[in-house]
Motif scaffolding. Structure first.
Motif, PDB file in Angstrom:
ATOM      1  N   GLY A   1      -5.166  18.454 -32.746  1.00 49.62           N
ATOM      2  CA  GLY A   1      -6.063  17.421 -33.255  1.00 49.62           C
ATOM      3  C   GLY A   1      -6.561  17.642 -34.668  1.00 49.62           C
ATOM      4  N   ASN A   2      -6.599  18.892 -35.104  1.00 48.78           N
ATOM      5  CA  ASN A   2      -7.083  19.149 -36.463  1.00 48.78           C
ATOM      6  C   ASN A   2      -6.157  18.572 -37.535  1.00 48.78           C
ATOM      7  OD1 ASN A   2      -5.179  21.137 -35.838  1.00 48.78           O
ATOM      8  ND2 ASN A   2      -6.244  22.726 -36.980  1.00 48.78           N
ATOM      9  N   LEU A   3      -4.950  18.165 -37.148  1.00 52.91           N
ATOM     10  CA  LEU A   3      -4.056  17.467 -38.075  1.00 52.91           C
ATOM     11  C   LEU A   3      -4.713  16.185 -38.585  1.00 52.91           C
ATOM     12  CD1 LEU A   3      -1.136  17.210 -39.273  1.00 52.91           C
ATOM     13  CD2 LEU A   3      -0.595  15.861 -37.246  1.00 52.91           C
ATOM     14  N   THR A   4      -5.580  15.586 -37.781  1.00 52.44           N
ATOM     15  CA  THR A   4      -6.211  14.312 -38.132  1.00 52.44           C
ATOM     16  C   THR A   4      -7.479  14.465 -38.964  1.00 52.44           C
ATOM     17  OG1 THR A   4      -7.563  14.200 -36.122  1.00 52.44           O
ATOM     18  CG2 THR A   4      -5.321  13.301 -35.982  1.00 52.44           C
ATOM     19  N   TYR A   5      -7.944  15.678 -39.183  1.00 53.10           N
ATOM     20  CA  TYR A   5      -9.195  15.875 -39.915  1.00 53.10           C
ATOM     21  C   TYR A   5      -8.987  15.576 -41.400  1.00 53.10           C
ATOM     22  CZ  TYR A   5     -10.684  18.444 -35.704  1.00 53.10           C
ATOM     23  OH  TYR A   5     -10.992  18.828 -34.425  1.00 53.10           O
TER      24      TYR A   5
ATOM     25  N   THR B   1      -2.795  19.916 -27.567  1.00 50.65           N
ATOM     26  CA  THR B   1      -4.157  19.389 -27.685  1.00 50.65           C
ATOM     27  C   THR B   1      -5.188  20.491 -27.899  1.00 50.65           C
ATOM     28  OG1 THR B   1      -4.476  19.428 -25.310  1.00 50.65           O
ATOM     29  CG2 THR B   1      -3.716  17.354 -26.288  1.00 50.65           C
ATOM     30  N   ASP B   2      -4.861  21.728 -27.558  1.00 50.83           N
ATOM     31  CA  ASP B   2      -5.797  22.847 -27.664  1.00 50.83           C
ATOM     32  C   ASP B   2      -7.080  22.570 -26.872  1.00 50.83           C
ATOM     33  OD1 ASP B   2      -6.332  25.450 -28.454  1.00 50.83           O
ATOM     34  OD2 ASP B   2      -7.369  24.835 -30.270  1.00 50.83           O
ATOM     35  N   CYS B   3      -6.931  21.893 -25.745  1.00 50.03           N
ATOM     36  CA  CYS B   3      -8.071  21.549 -24.887  1.00 50.03           C
ATOM     37  C   CYS B   3      -8.843  22.798 -24.489  1.00 50.03           C
ATOM     38  CB  CYS B   3      -7.604  20.853 -23.615  1.00 50.03           C
ATOM     39  SG  CYS B   3      -6.861  19.270 -23.931  1.00 50.03           S
ATOM     40  N   PRO B   4     -10.125  22.755 -24.467  1.00 46.93           N
ATOM     41  CA  PRO B   4     -11.003  21.607 -24.711  1.00 46.93           C
ATOM     42  C   PRO B   4     -11.466  21.501 -26.156  1.00 46.93           C
ATOM     43  CG  PRO B   4     -12.322  23.391 -23.846  1.00 46.93           C
ATOM     44  CD  PRO B   4     -10.884  23.895 -23.931  1.00 46.93           C
ATOM     45  N   PHE B   5     -10.812  22.228 -27.050  1.00 50.40           N
ATOM     46  CA  PHE B   5     -11.239  22.278 -28.454  1.00 50.40           C
ATOM     47  C   PHE B   5     -10.381  21.375 -29.338  1.00 50.40           C
ATOM     48  CE2 PHE B   5     -11.815  26.431 -26.411  1.00 50.40           C
ATOM     49  CZ  PHE B   5     -13.193  26.436 -26.327  1.00 50.40           C
TER      50      PHE B   5
ATOM     51  N   GLY C   1     -16.653  15.751 -31.640  1.00 41.76           N
ATOM     52  CA  GLY C   1     -17.887  15.921 -30.901  1.00 41.76           C
ATOM     53  C   GLY C   1     -17.717  15.753 -29.402  1.00 41.76           C
ATOM     54  N   GLN C   2     -16.516  15.353 -28.979  1.00 42.37           N
ATOM     55  CA  GLN C   2     -16.231  15.180 -27.563  1.00 42.37           C
ATOM     56  C   GLN C   2     -15.307  16.295 -27.093  1.00 42.37           C
ATOM     57  OE1 GLN C   2     -14.791  11.209 -26.644  1.00 42.37           O
ATOM     58  NE2 GLN C   2     -15.840  10.392 -28.449  1.00 42.37           N
ATOM     59  N   ARG C   3     -15.230  16.456 -25.796  1.00 41.59           N
ATOM     60  CA  ARG C   3     -14.288  17.406 -25.201  1.00 41.59           C
ATOM     61  C   ARG C   3     -12.877  16.872 -25.417  1.00 41.59           C
ATOM     62  NH1 ARG C   3     -13.623  21.157 -20.924  1.00 41.59           N
ATOM     63  NH2 ARG C   3     -11.696  20.756 -19.797  1.00 41.59           N
ATOM     64  N   ASN C   4     -11.980  17.716 -25.867  1.00 39.30           N
ATOM     65  CA  ASN C   4     -10.596  17.305 -26.059  1.00 39.30           C
ATOM     66  C   ASN C   4      -9.891  17.197 -24.711  1.00 39.30           C
ATOM     67  OD1 ASN C   4      -8.349  16.534 -27.455  1.00 39.30           O
ATOM     68  ND2 ASN C   4      -7.918  18.539 -28.311  1.00 39.30           N
ATOM     69  N   GLU C   5      -8.998  16.235 -24.594  1.00 38.15           N
ATOM     70  CA  GLU C   5      -8.260  15.977 -23.363  1.00 38.15           C
ATOM     71  C   GLU C   5      -6.766  15.883 -23.681  1.00 38.15           C
ATOM     72  OE1 GLU C   5      -9.695  15.911 -20.437  1.00 38.15           O
ATOM     73  OE2 GLU C   5     -11.748  15.959 -21.188  1.00 38.15           O
ATOM     74  N   PRO C   6      -5.900  16.174 -22.714  1.00 38.31           N
ATOM     75  CA  PRO C   6      -4.456  16.081 -22.956  1.00 38.31           C
ATOM     76  C   PRO C   6      -4.001  14.705 -23.459  1.00 38.31           C
ATOM     77  CG  PRO C   6      -4.852  17.275 -20.937  1.00 38.31           C
ATOM     78  CD  PRO C   6      -6.188  16.722 -21.382  1.00 38.31           C
ATOM     79  N   SER C   7      -4.662  13.651 -23.033  1.00 34.99           N
ATOM     80  CA  SER C   7      -4.260  12.305 -23.468  1.00 34.99           C
ATOM     81  C   SER C   7      -4.406  12.109 -24.974  1.00 34.99           C
ATOM     82  CB  SER C   7      -5.065  11.241 -22.731  1.00 34.99           C
ATOM     83  OG  SER C   7      -6.440  11.373 -23.014  1.00 34.99           O
ATOM     84  N   ASN C   8      -5.191  12.954 -25.622  1.00 37.33           N
ATOM     85  CA  ASN C   8      -5.388  12.830 -27.064  1.00 37.33           C
ATOM     86  C   ASN C   8      -4.167  13.249 -27.870  1.00 37.33           C
ATOM     87  OD1 ASN C   8      -7.967  11.852 -26.654  1.00 37.33           O
ATOM     88  ND2 ASN C   8      -8.915  13.861 -26.858  1.00 37.33           N
ATOM     89  N   VAL C   9      -3.184  13.841 -27.217  1.00 40.11           N
ATOM     90  CA  VAL C   9      -1.959  14.214 -27.923  1.00 40.11           C
ATOM     91  C   VAL C   9      -1.275  12.967 -28.496  1.00 40.11           C
ATOM     92  CG1 VAL C   9      -0.290  14.188 -26.019  1.00 40.11           C
ATOM     93  CG2 VAL C   9      -0.037  15.844 -27.861  1.00 40.11           C
ATOM     94  N   LEU C  10      -1.523  11.825 -27.897  1.00 33.41           N
ATOM     95  CA  LEU C  10      -0.950  10.574 -28.391  1.00 33.41           C
ATOM     96  C   LEU C  10      -1.372  10.307 -29.831  1.00 33.41           C
ATOM     97  CD1 LEU C  10       0.637   7.963 -28.011  1.00 33.41           C
ATOM     98  CD2 LEU C  10      -1.414   6.975 -26.966  1.00 33.41           C
TER      99      LEU C  10
END
Length: 86
Positions: free
Chosen positions: A8-12, A34-38, A46-55
């Motif tokens: 997810g840090n790719l999107t920062y 996804t590096d869940c939950p981070f 600010g939210q818990r990371n979830e596997p679905s966020n890989v999209l």
């Protein structure tokens, strides 16, 4: 043959260096995580990371590489299967 995983840090906003790496790397060297939950994507900060966020990560890589989301999904899945010997 090394693979590079993107989370997810790719999107920062300040992580241009990660997006530059995506531009340079061939698609057969990229995997997603996804590096869940981070490290949630920027839209979920600010939210818990979830596997679905890989999209969201896959969509950004598709934009950067100027290919379809389907191509990203097919190739990154193939890459992981090779790594995991599946």
């Amino acid at each position: 043959n090394a693979l590079v995983s993107f989370a997810g840090n790719l999107t920062y906003p300040k992580n241009d260096y990660l997006r530059d790496a995506v531009k340079i790397l061939p698609l057969d060297r990229i995997i997603l995580e996804t590096d869940c939950p981070f490290l949630p994507p920027q839209s979920k900060r600010g939210q818990r990371n979830e596997p679905s966020n890989v999209l969201e990560i896959a969509q950004l890589i598709a934009e950067i590489k100027e290919v379809t989301l389907e191509e990203i999904a097919i190739q990154t899945t193939k890459n992981v299967k090779i790594v995991l010997n599946l």
